[in-house]
Design a protein around this motif. Structure first.
Motif, PDB file in Angstrom:
ATOM      1  N   PHE A  56       0.813  -1.222   0.000  1.00 29.51           N
ATOM      2  CA  PHE A  56       0.000   0.000   0.000  1.00 29.51           C
ATOM      3  C   PHE A  56       0.845   1.269   0.000  1.00 29.51           C
ATOM      4  O   PHE A  56       0.539   2.241  -0.681  1.00 29.51           O
ATOM      5  CB  PHE A  56      -0.918  -0.019   1.231  1.00 29.51           C
ATOM      6  CG  PHE A  56      -1.635   1.263   1.476  1.00 29.51           C
ATOM      7  CD1 PHE A  56      -2.660   1.671   0.647  1.00 29.51           C
ATOM      8  CD2 PHE A  56      -1.267   2.083   2.528  1.00 29.51           C
ATOM      9  CE1 PHE A  56      -3.314   2.852   0.861  1.00 29.51           C
ATOM     10  CE2 PHE A  56      -1.916   3.280   2.747  1.00 29.51           C
ATOM     11  CZ  PHE A  56      -2.945   3.652   1.907  1.00 29.51           C
ATOM     12  N   ILE A  57       1.943   1.243   0.761  1.00 26.14           N
ATOM     13  CA  ILE A  57       2.720   2.463   0.928  1.00 26.14           C
ATOM     14  C   ILE A  57       3.313   2.927  -0.397  1.00 26.14           C
ATOM     15  O   ILE A  57       3.417   4.118  -0.663  1.00 26.14           O
ATOM     16  CB  ILE A  57       3.820   2.233   1.986  1.00 26.14           C
ATOM     17  CG1 ILE A  57       3.169   2.087   3.354  1.00 26.14           C
ATOM     18  CG2 ILE A  57       4.813   3.372   2.012  1.00 26.14           C
ATOM     19  CD1 ILE A  57       4.120   1.676   4.429  1.00 26.14           C
ATOM     20  N   ASN A  59       2.140   1.954  -3.428  1.00 26.85           N
ATOM     21  CA  ASN A  59       1.218   1.677  -4.517  1.00 26.85           C
ATOM     22  C   ASN A  59       0.179   2.791  -4.619  1.00 26.85           C
ATOM     23  O   ASN A  59      -0.718   2.896  -3.811  1.00 26.85           O
ATOM     24  CB  ASN A  59       0.527   0.334  -4.248  1.00 26.85           C
ATOM     25  CG  ASN A  59      -0.271  -0.142  -5.421  1.00 26.85           C
ATOM     26  OD1 ASN A  59      -0.484   0.607  -6.370  1.00 26.85           O
ATOM     27  ND2 ASN A  59      -0.708  -1.380  -5.367  1.00 26.85           N
ATOM     28  N   ASP A  60       0.335   3.641  -5.625  1.00 26.33           N
ATOM     29  CA  ASP A  60      -0.599   4.747  -5.811  1.00 26.33           C
ATOM     30  C   ASP A  60      -1.686   4.425  -6.827  1.00 26.33           C
ATOM     31  O   ASP A  60      -2.467   5.291  -7.185  1.00 26.33           O
ATOM     32  CB  ASP A  60       0.162   5.990  -6.305  1.00 26.33           C
ATOM     33  CG  ASP A  60       0.935   6.638  -5.184  1.00 26.33           C
ATOM     34  OD1 ASP A  60       0.769   6.199  -4.035  1.00 26.33           O
ATOM     35  OD2 ASP A  60       1.704   7.572  -5.453  1.00 26.33           O
ATOM     36  N   ASN A  61      -1.732   3.187  -7.301  1.00 31.25           N
ATOM     37  CA  ASN A  61      -2.649   2.877  -8.397  1.00 31.25           C
ATOM     38  C   ASN A  61      -4.093   2.825  -7.918  1.00 31.25           C
ATOM     39  O   ASN A  61      -4.373   2.301  -6.854  1.00 31.25           O
ATOM     40  CB  ASN A  61      -2.288   1.521  -9.002  1.00 31.25           C
ATOM     41  CG  ASN A  61      -0.875   1.504  -9.498  1.00 31.25           C
ATOM     42  OD1 ASN A  61      -0.409   2.468 -10.085  1.00 31.25           O
ATOM     43  ND2 ASN A  61      -0.170   0.421  -9.249  1.00 31.25           N
ATOM     44  N   SER A 125       5.552  -5.010   0.598  1.00 31.06           N
ATOM     45  CA  SER A 125       4.534  -5.013   1.645  1.00 31.06           C
ATOM     46  C   SER A 125       5.145  -4.870   3.026  1.00 31.06           C
ATOM     47  O   SER A 125       4.433  -4.693   3.996  1.00 31.06           O
ATOM     48  CB  SER A 125       3.745  -6.326   1.594  1.00 31.06           C
ATOM     49  OG  SER A 125       3.184  -6.472   0.325  1.00 31.06           O
ATOM     50  N   PHE A 126       6.466  -4.964   3.118  1.00 30.45           N
ATOM     51  CA  PHE A 126       7.099  -4.957   4.433  1.00 30.45           C
ATOM     52  C   PHE A 126       8.033  -3.778   4.636  1.00 30.45           C
ATOM     53  O   PHE A 126       8.845  -3.791   5.540  1.00 30.45           O
ATOM     54  CB  PHE A 126       7.871  -6.270   4.643  1.00 30.45           C
ATOM     55  CG  PHE A 126       7.005  -7.481   4.473  1.00 30.45           C
ATOM     56  CD1 PHE A 126       6.066  -7.803   5.444  1.00 30.45           C
ATOM     57  CD2 PHE A 126       7.093  -8.264   3.352  1.00 30.45           C
ATOM     58  CE1 PHE A 126       5.246  -8.894   5.287  1.00 30.45           C
ATOM     59  CE2 PHE A 126       6.277  -9.362   3.183  1.00 30.45           C
ATOM     60  CZ  PHE A 126       5.351  -9.679   4.157  1.00 30.45           C
ATOM     61  N   VAL A 127       7.950  -2.782   3.776  1.00 28.25           N
ATOM     62  CA  VAL A 127       8.833  -1.628   3.951  1.00 28.25           C
ATOM     63  C   VAL A 127       8.014  -0.407   4.322  1.00 28.25           C
ATOM     64  O   VAL A 127       6.798  -0.373   4.142  1.00 28.25           O
ATOM     65  CB  VAL A 127       9.635  -1.321   2.664  1.00 28.25           C
ATOM     66  CG1 VAL A 127      10.532  -2.476   2.319  1.00 28.25           C
ATOM     67  CG2 VAL A 127       8.711  -0.979   1.530  1.00 28.25           C
ATOM     68  N   ILE A 128       8.704   0.581   4.887  1.00 27.73           N
ATOM     69  CA  ILE A 128       8.065   1.862   5.146  1.00 27.73           C
ATOM     70  C   ILE A 128       8.664   2.874   4.174  1.00 27.73           C
ATOM     71  O   ILE A 128       9.620   2.560   3.458  1.00 27.73           O
ATOM     72  CB  ILE A 128       8.254   2.307   6.608  1.00 27.73           C
ATOM     73  CG1 ILE A 128       9.734   2.341   6.969  1.00 27.73           C
ATOM     74  CG2 ILE A 128       7.521   1.366   7.546  1.00 27.73           C
ATOM     75  CD1 ILE A 128      10.006   2.838   8.355  1.00 27.73           C
ATOM     76  N   ILE A 129       8.104   4.062   4.153  1.00 29.82           N
ATOM     77  CA  ILE A 129       8.483   5.040   3.131  1.00 29.82           C
ATOM     78  C   ILE A 129       9.987   5.300   3.141  1.00 29.82           C
ATOM     79  O   ILE A 129      10.615   5.415   2.096  1.00 29.82           O
ATOM     80  CB  ILE A 129       7.688   6.344   3.352  1.00 29.82           C
ATOM     81  CG1 ILE A 129       6.263   6.147   2.862  1.00 29.82           C
ATOM     82  CG2 ILE A 129       8.328   7.506   2.617  1.00 29.82           C
ATOM     83  CD1 ILE A 129       5.384   7.341   2.993  1.00 29.82           C
ATOM     84  N   GLU A 130      10.575   5.353   4.336  1.00 33.66           N
ATOM     85  CA  GLU A 130      11.996   5.681   4.425  1.00 33.66           C
ATOM     86  C   GLU A 130      12.865   4.600   3.785  1.00 33.66           C
ATOM     87  O   GLU A 130      13.995   4.865   3.386  1.00 33.66           O
ATOM     88  CB  GLU A 130      12.415   5.867   5.887  1.00 33.66           C
ATOM     89  CG  GLU A 130      11.899   7.160   6.523  1.00 33.66           C
ATOM     90  CD  GLU A 130      10.454   7.058   6.963  1.00 33.66           C
ATOM     91  OE1 GLU A 130       9.877   5.951   6.873  1.00 33.66           O
ATOM     92  OE2 GLU A 130       9.882   8.086   7.365  1.00 33.66           O
ATOM     93  N   GLU A 131      12.347   3.377   3.724  1.00 34.16           N
ATOM     94  CA  GLU A 131      13.144   2.285   3.155  1.00 34.16           C
ATOM     95  C   GLU A 131      12.883   2.082   1.672  1.00 34.16           C
ATOM     96  O   GLU A 131      13.493   1.210   1.057  1.00 34.16           O
ATOM     97  CB  GLU A 131      12.833   0.980   3.911  1.00 34.16           C
ATOM     98  CG  GLU A 131      13.259   1.022   5.347  1.00 34.16           C
ATOM     99  CD  GLU A 131      12.464   0.061   6.209  1.00 34.16           C
ATOM    100  OE1 GLU A 131      12.649   0.099   7.438  1.00 34.16           O
ATOM    101  OE2 GLU A 131      11.660  -0.702   5.659  1.00 34.16           O
TER     102      GLU A 131
END
Lengths: 208, 494
Positions: A56-57, A59-61, A125-131
């Motif tokens: 989700f983080i 994925n802007d689609n 699916s397991f990362v945050i924006i910073e990563e």
């Protein structure tokens, strides 16, 4: 099935030893298009997969208006376009590769990109924006590998030197643009012609 | 049989009951908002504001509105400026007529006459008005006469006139159009078409500075030609001037908001810090440009006025389609409503907007009317949530956001609000659920980082075991490999 396994062996060899493997594929083994086609289809499916299942983080689609057939086609379109334009250019530039050879090279070269794309989708699916930059860097490995394999493969099957290959690649891109332009022209004109016949038909059918 | 008939009678009686919310029917058509994708399909919104009253000539006794060019609310009164008739009309909060100012009177009630020209001192096409509660003074931008007139805030008697200051620099003509006054009495004046910025005057009427940076949009082609042109050529080229501001507003903290509809401007809404830089927050799905589906520049929203509440929510009025865009202090779009046209509640030539508590007053220059919009039940919940959040009452804000969600499940801002509230309470899974629905990726990422940390902490033993397993397998395979290598070597030595 046995042939497929044999092809898979060459494919795996081509990942790390592209020159040798593509040489073998071109000159030793007869072309077989089952495995390349499977890879191509997988590539299209991966396009759909990454559109829908990227975390989700990242994925802007707009998933609610997703059209998987369109994504499938738009994912494969550049590769097929490249195949056709490269073939048409290298036929003029004394390239020895046939359309089938180019098809096999593109599809085998796509394998690392495919793998890294799928891994990237799973990891996303397991990362945050910073990563996210790290993940994109990881996925870029696949793309670089793909370009490397493609370049080597084209060199081998066309029996080109590096410089000639670079020149033909540049011309290939120009040719691709021309092909797209002509295709658009063709479809627009065909649309007009069909429209004319349709108007003619509807006019006639209303009179009689 | 009797039961049957009584049921029929009850039904008939029920039909005769008047519909409760008749006024909402006038606004439901045009309410919308933009979701994360700006999708036209999902952007319908429940009305947040509904038309309750129209302020028109029926409220006045003798003099009538010819047009309404500006509206200001302060000190429990509504000030309406009529530039055509050169008049300022004052109503109280209940829309009762209080006073009408055209001729200016001194403290004794006598009309002021200029001794030199022997003319009465009267307003000349004023375009703006501001009432300062702290100073208890009424400022009127008397545009036609190029001056600012200051009246007493209660009796409306004449106090003083501020004309073009002697120490004013620059080429801007002193034609005050809109103005605000801060708590220290500094007057900020907007002159239409001035590219030098907002004029700031001291309390005594002397010139202080030009204020506010309005950067023009850079055209790539122009930039290229200017970069290769010689200085003589550059002199002949048209200069790119800073776009001018067209309206101004001030919030209780003294920060000045301004709007522009100059097509060459980069930003259209401004919130200035003391240095005059734009510090407007634009954290919403889209920058603050009003309508985002623009195919032609004539369809762009053109902001002509801005009204700020004391809790950071601001409404901007758009001239193109007579729409009102309500944003919160972070730049999230709360609601869009209003339209142009001849219907009741529609605007023909929108001119100004002001908050009256939580109600909005929107004025129409062409018809000389003002419309009073009040928040609907949903609007109340949405505004209450913004108010509580702005004032730092997180729990209450969360509750109001949830209330808004119950009324309007398409209200994305509320999903973010609820999720943010859970995030602050360290309830990460709920937070992630709501933030995902609100498409707030930044907040979602924060919640997910914490969730992931907790997950790893809770299942740490499995991660350790997994790593240990892999390490063990590696060591074992190395060991086996080396042993196999060693054996033939040893046998060879023997």
């Amino acid at each position: 099935m046995a042939g497929l396994m044999e092809d898979a062996k060459y494919m795996i060899q081509s990942l790390l030893h592209p020159f040798e493997a593509f040489y073998q594929i071109k000159f030793v083994r007869r072309n077989n298009y089952v495995l390349p086609t499977i890879i191509m289809l997988l590539c299209g499916v991966t396009g759909i997969f990454s559109y829908q299942y990227t975390g989700f983080i990242l994925n802007d689609n707009p998933l609610f208006m997703m059209n998987s057939i369109t994504i499938f086609i738009t994912t494969l379109f550049p590769y097929l376009l490249f195949m056709i334009s490269n073939w048409s250019v290298t036929s003029i530039f004394d390239g020895n590769g046939s359309l089938g050879d180019i098809y096999i090279v593109i599809s085998y070269a796509l394998v690392p990109k495919l793998i890294f794309d799928i891994l990237g989708v799973i990891l996303s699916s397991f990362v945050i924006i910073e990563e996210a930059p790290l993940l994109y860097g990881f996925m870029a490995i696949g793309t670089v590998w793909f370009i490397f394999l493609l370049f080597c493969g084209l060199c081998v099957i066309h029996e080109y030197t590096v410089t000639t290959n670079v020149v033909t690649l540049i011309v290939t891109f120009i040719a691709a643009i021309v092909i797209v332009f002509l295709a658009m022209l063709f479809f627009t004109l065909m649309g007009k012609v069909l429209g004319f016949f349709y108007a003619l038909f509807s006019e006639l059918s209303k009179r009689w | 049989m009797r039961v049957k008939w009584s049921l029929v009678w009850i039904c008939i009686l029920g039909l005769m009951l008047a519909p409760v919310s008749a006024s909402a029917a006038t606004t439901f058509e045009s309410n919308y908002t933009y979701d994360f994708w700006g999708s036209l399909r999902t952007n319908r919104s429940l009305p947040a504001f509904e038309l309750v009253r129209t302020i028109d000539n029926s409220l006045l006794e003798q003099v009538k509105f010819q047009s309404i060019d500006d509206v200001h609310v302060g000190g429990g009164r509504i000030f309406l400026v009529d530039a055509t008739d050169s008049r300022v009309t004052i109503l109280d909060e209940n829309l009762q007529f209080v006073a009408s100012i055209k001729l200016l009177r001194d403290a004794t009630g006598r009309i002021i006459v200029n001794p030199e020209t022997n003319q009465q001192l009267m307003l000349n096409k004023p375009e703006g008005v501001y009432y300062s509660e702290v100073l208890n003074e009424l400022y009127i931008a008397d545009t036609g006469a190029e001056r600012i007139i200051v009246l007493d805030g209660q009796t409306y008697t004449y106090l003083r006139t501020i004309e073009r200051p002697d120490n004013m620099v620059g080429v801007t003509q002193f034609k005050p159009s809109k103005l605000v006054v801060n708590k220290e009495g500094k007057i900020s004046v907007v002159v239409q078409g001035s590219y030098e910025g907002i004029i700031e005057l001291n309390r005594d009427g002397t010139f202080s500075r030009y204020f506010g940076v309005n950067k023009p949009r850079v055209n790539l082609i122009d930039y290229f030609w200017k970069s290769i042109a010689s200085s003589e050529q550059k002199e002949k080229m048209g200069k790119t001037f800073a776009p001018s501001f067209n309206n101004i507003s001030i919030d209780p903290e003294g920060l000045i908001y301004a709007t522009t509809y100059d097509s060459s401007a980069q930003d259209w809404v401004f919130r200035f810090n003391a240095k005059g830089e734009n510090v407007l927050m634009e954290n919403g799905y889209f920058p603050i440009i009003g309508d985002i589906h623009r195919y032609r520049s004539s369809e762009e929203s053109k902001f002509i006025d801005i009204a700020v509440t004391d809790y950071g929510v601001y409404a901007v009025l758009d001239r193109t389609r007579g729409q009102i865009f309500v944003y919160n202090f972070q730049g999230d779009l709360l609601n869009i409503f209003g339209s142009t046209g001849n219907l009741k509640g529609s605007l023909k030539d929108p001119s100004a907007i002001a908050w009256l508590g939580d109600n909005l007053i929107v004025t129409d220059r062409y018809f000389g009317v003002a419309h009073l919009y009040q928040p609907t039940e949903f609007g109340h919940a949405a505004l209450a949530a913004e108010k509580a959040y702005y004032q730092g009452r997180w729990e209450e804000a969360g509750a109001h956001y949830e209330e808004a969600l119950h009324l309007n499940t398409n209200y994305d801002i509320a999903y973010i609000g609820v999720g943010r509230n859970y995030l602050m309470q360290d309830r990460y899974e709920e937070a992630m659920y709501y933030l995902k629905l609100g498409n707030a990726r930044g907040y979602y990422s924060m919640a997910y980082a914490e969730f992931r940390n907790l997950f790893i902490q809770r299942h740490f033993i499995w991660f350790v075991l997994g790593l240990a397993g892999i390490a063990g397998a590696l060591i074992y395979s190395e060991y086996r490999y080396n042993r196999r290598q060693d054996l033939p070597a040893r046998s060879g030595a023997n």
